[in-house]
Write a protein that holds these residues in place. Sequence first.
Motif, PDB file in Angstrom:
ATOM      1  N   SER A 112       0.769  -1.070   0.014  1.00  0.00           N
ATOM      2  CA  SER A 112       0.045  -0.001  -0.055  1.00  0.00           C
ATOM      3  C   SER A 112       0.849   1.104   0.095  1.00  0.00           C
ATOM      4  N   LYS A 113       1.945   1.218   0.965  1.00  0.00           N
ATOM      5  CA  LYS A 113       2.905   2.468   0.947  1.00  0.00           C
ATOM      6  C   LYS A 113       3.625   2.586  -0.444  1.00  0.00           C
ATOM      7  N   LEU A 114       4.096   1.478  -0.985  1.00  0.00           N
ATOM      8  CA  LEU A 114       4.767   1.455  -2.191  1.00  0.00           C
ATOM      9  C   LEU A 114       3.944   1.727  -3.652  1.00  0.00           C
ATOM     10  N   ALA A 115       2.651   1.651  -3.414  1.00  0.00           N
ATOM     11  CA  ALA A 115       1.659   1.928  -4.517  1.00  0.00           C
ATOM     12  C   ALA A 115       1.627   3.461  -4.591  1.00  0.00           C
ATOM     13  N   ILE A 116       1.488   3.717  -3.197  1.00  0.00           N
ATOM     14  CA  ILE A 116       1.245   5.457  -3.153  1.00  0.00           C
ATOM     15  C   ILE A 116       2.293   5.879  -3.739  1.00  0.00           C
ATOM     16  N   ALA A 117       3.555   5.586  -3.234  1.00  0.00           N
ATOM     17  CA  ALA A 117       5.032   6.347  -3.948  1.00  0.00           C
ATOM     18  C   ALA A 117       5.102   6.392  -5.320  1.00  0.00           C
ATOM     19  N   LEU A 118       4.793   5.038  -5.943  1.00  0.00           N
ATOM     20  CA  LEU A 118       4.705   5.004  -7.372  1.00  0.00           C
ATOM     21  C   LEU A 118       3.858   5.794  -8.017  1.00  0.00           C
ATOM     22  N   LEU A 119       2.550   6.052  -7.496  1.00  0.00           N
ATOM     23  CA  LEU A 119       1.607   6.756  -8.038  1.00  0.00           C
ATOM     24  C   LEU A 119       2.121   8.350  -8.111  1.00  0.00           C
ATOM     25  N   ALA A 120       2.468   8.603  -6.772  1.00  0.00           N
ATOM     26  CA  ALA A 120       3.103  10.014  -6.782  1.00  0.00           C
ATOM     27  C   ALA A 120       4.208  10.325  -7.872  1.00  0.00           C
ATOM     28  N   THR A 121       5.194   9.155  -7.981  1.00  0.00           N
ATOM     29  CA  THR A 121       6.315   9.453  -9.123  1.00  0.00           C
ATOM     30  C   THR A 121       5.809   9.391 -10.419  1.00  0.00           C
ATOM     31  N   ILE A 122       4.727   8.741 -10.752  1.00  0.00           N
ATOM     32  CA  ILE A 122       4.080   8.908 -11.986  1.00  0.00           C
ATOM     33  C   ILE A 122       3.642  10.252 -12.147  1.00  0.00           C
ATOM     34  N   ILE A 123       2.655  10.541 -11.438  1.00  0.00           N
ATOM     35  CA  ILE A 123       2.091  12.051 -11.476  1.00  0.00           C
ATOM     36  C   ILE A 123       3.395  13.191 -11.704  1.00  0.00           C
ATOM     37  N   LEU A 124       4.181  13.065 -10.856  1.00  0.00           N
ATOM     38  CA  LEU A 124       5.383  13.998 -11.094  1.00  0.00           C
ATOM     39  C   LEU A 124       6.237  13.991 -12.391  1.00  0.00           C
ATOM     40  N   LEU A 125       6.509  12.658 -12.775  1.00  0.00           N
ATOM     41  CA  LEU A 125       7.005  12.523 -14.069  1.00  0.00           C
ATOM     42  C   LEU A 125       6.120  12.976 -15.371  1.00  0.00           C
ATOM     43  N   LEU A 126       4.835  13.017 -15.043  1.00  0.00           N
ATOM     44  CA  LEU A 126       4.126  13.531 -16.221  1.00  0.00           C
ATOM     45  C   LEU A 126       4.423  15.057 -16.167  1.00  0.00           C
ATOM     46  N   VAL A 127       4.008  15.373 -14.733  1.00  0.00           N
ATOM     47  CA  VAL A 127       4.145  17.089 -14.768  1.00  0.00           C
ATOM     48  C   VAL A 127       5.453  17.591 -15.332  1.00  0.00           C
ATOM     49  N   ILE A 128       6.588  16.821 -15.008  1.00  0.00           N
ATOM     50  CA  ILE A 128       8.072  17.305 -15.658  1.00  0.00           C
ATOM     51  C   ILE A 128       8.037  17.246 -16.985  1.00  0.00           C
ATOM     52  N   ARG A 129       7.346  16.035 -17.618  1.00  0.00           N
ATOM     53  CA  ARG A 129       7.522  16.103 -19.035  1.00  0.00           C
ATOM     54  C   ARG A 129       6.383  17.121 -20.004  1.00  0.00           C
ATOM     55  N   GLU A 130       5.456  17.442 -19.203  1.00  0.00           N
ATOM     56  CA  GLU A 130       4.597  18.275 -19.904  1.00  0.00           C
ATOM     57  C   GLU A 130       4.341  19.804 -19.148  1.00  0.00           C
ATOM     58  N   TRP A 131       5.578  20.170 -18.601  1.00  0.00           N
ATOM     59  CA  TRP A 131       5.220  21.011 -17.536  1.00  0.00           C
ATOM     60  C   TRP A 131       5.050  22.671 -18.475  1.00  0.00           C
ATOM     61  N   ASN A 132       5.734  22.661 -19.627  1.00  0.00           N
ATOM     62  CA  ASN A 132       5.269  24.076 -20.453  1.00  0.00           C
ATOM     63  C   ASN A 132       3.914  24.139 -20.818  1.00  0.00           C
ATOM     64  N   ARG A 133       3.142  22.854 -21.231  1.00  0.00           N
ATOM     65  CA  ARG A 133       1.908  22.717 -21.558  1.00  0.00           C
ATOM     66  C   ARG A 133       1.029  22.611 -20.528  1.00  0.00           C
TER      67      ARG A 133
END
Length: 298
Positions: free
Chosen positions: A173-194
């Motif tokens: 449960s803790k690992l899943a939350i951490a991975l989900l946060a990582t996924i969202i962070l990576l999406l934000v970084i990749r699409e930061w300008n848009r």
Amino acid sequence: MEANVFTAVILPIALAIMMLGMGLSLVPEDFQRIRKYPKAVSVGLISQLVFLPAIGFVIAKVIPMEPAIAVGLIIVAICPGGPSSNVITYLAKGDVALSVTLTAASSVITVFTIPVLANLALQHFMGQTAAIALPIVSTITQIFLVTILPVVLGMTLKQIFPDVARRLEKVTSKLAIALLATIILLLVIREWNRLPGFIVQVGVGVVLLNTLAMAAGFYTSKLSKLNPAQQICIAIEVGLQNGTLALAITAGLLKNPDMAVPAAVYSLFMNITGFMAIGYGRKLAAIAPVQKPIESKV
């Protein structure tokens, strides 16, 4: 990090771990409730699988947004309830047994409905401009491998090694939350300008989808004369979608970061309404602390 690592490795692993954790919390009796107590389960599934996609489609048609964003919003709406809904239901003093049953049942059903409805959304909103399609057979297979199979493995492990399963459930449960946060962070970084433009487009749609979905679940169960604990449970179950699965489909299977934006924004916003549901559920529980279990047979 390269896009292929993100979509081919991180997303599937995160989803599989989350579903494994859910499987570790399930027992065969959770599925037997569908047969024993059809009314509450039927109301929940209808709200999740019929009302929610309909609400998503109307919002995508009414609110101005790019076709890819509209498809992404629809995909969020056709995904099952997320595993976090079980935890939120517990904290909100809702019917946890019903929540687990609905999450499990909707996860199984949507393995077959997601490919069909996603293809319809692609055809309707993107038409001939859609450079991709969702192959039904291969999509069902991939969704099965990262959702149903981990759940079955988790349930099997719990039956054979219950002590190990209890320890693993806390870790996953803790690992899943951490991975989900990582996924969202990576999406934000990749699409930061848009991202500002995407939030403007999808923000209203996400807020409407989440709030209207929870309201539909709550008032449908209220009109069906389910008890308050069940009303809270169904509102949460309909409102807290499996954002990781939506991300896996849009960024992974469809390989379209634009479509993944609604899932990322929804995964963030639903936590806000989830905490609001906790406060409201606890208030209801204080007023009527003694609740019946799942509604008796119809």
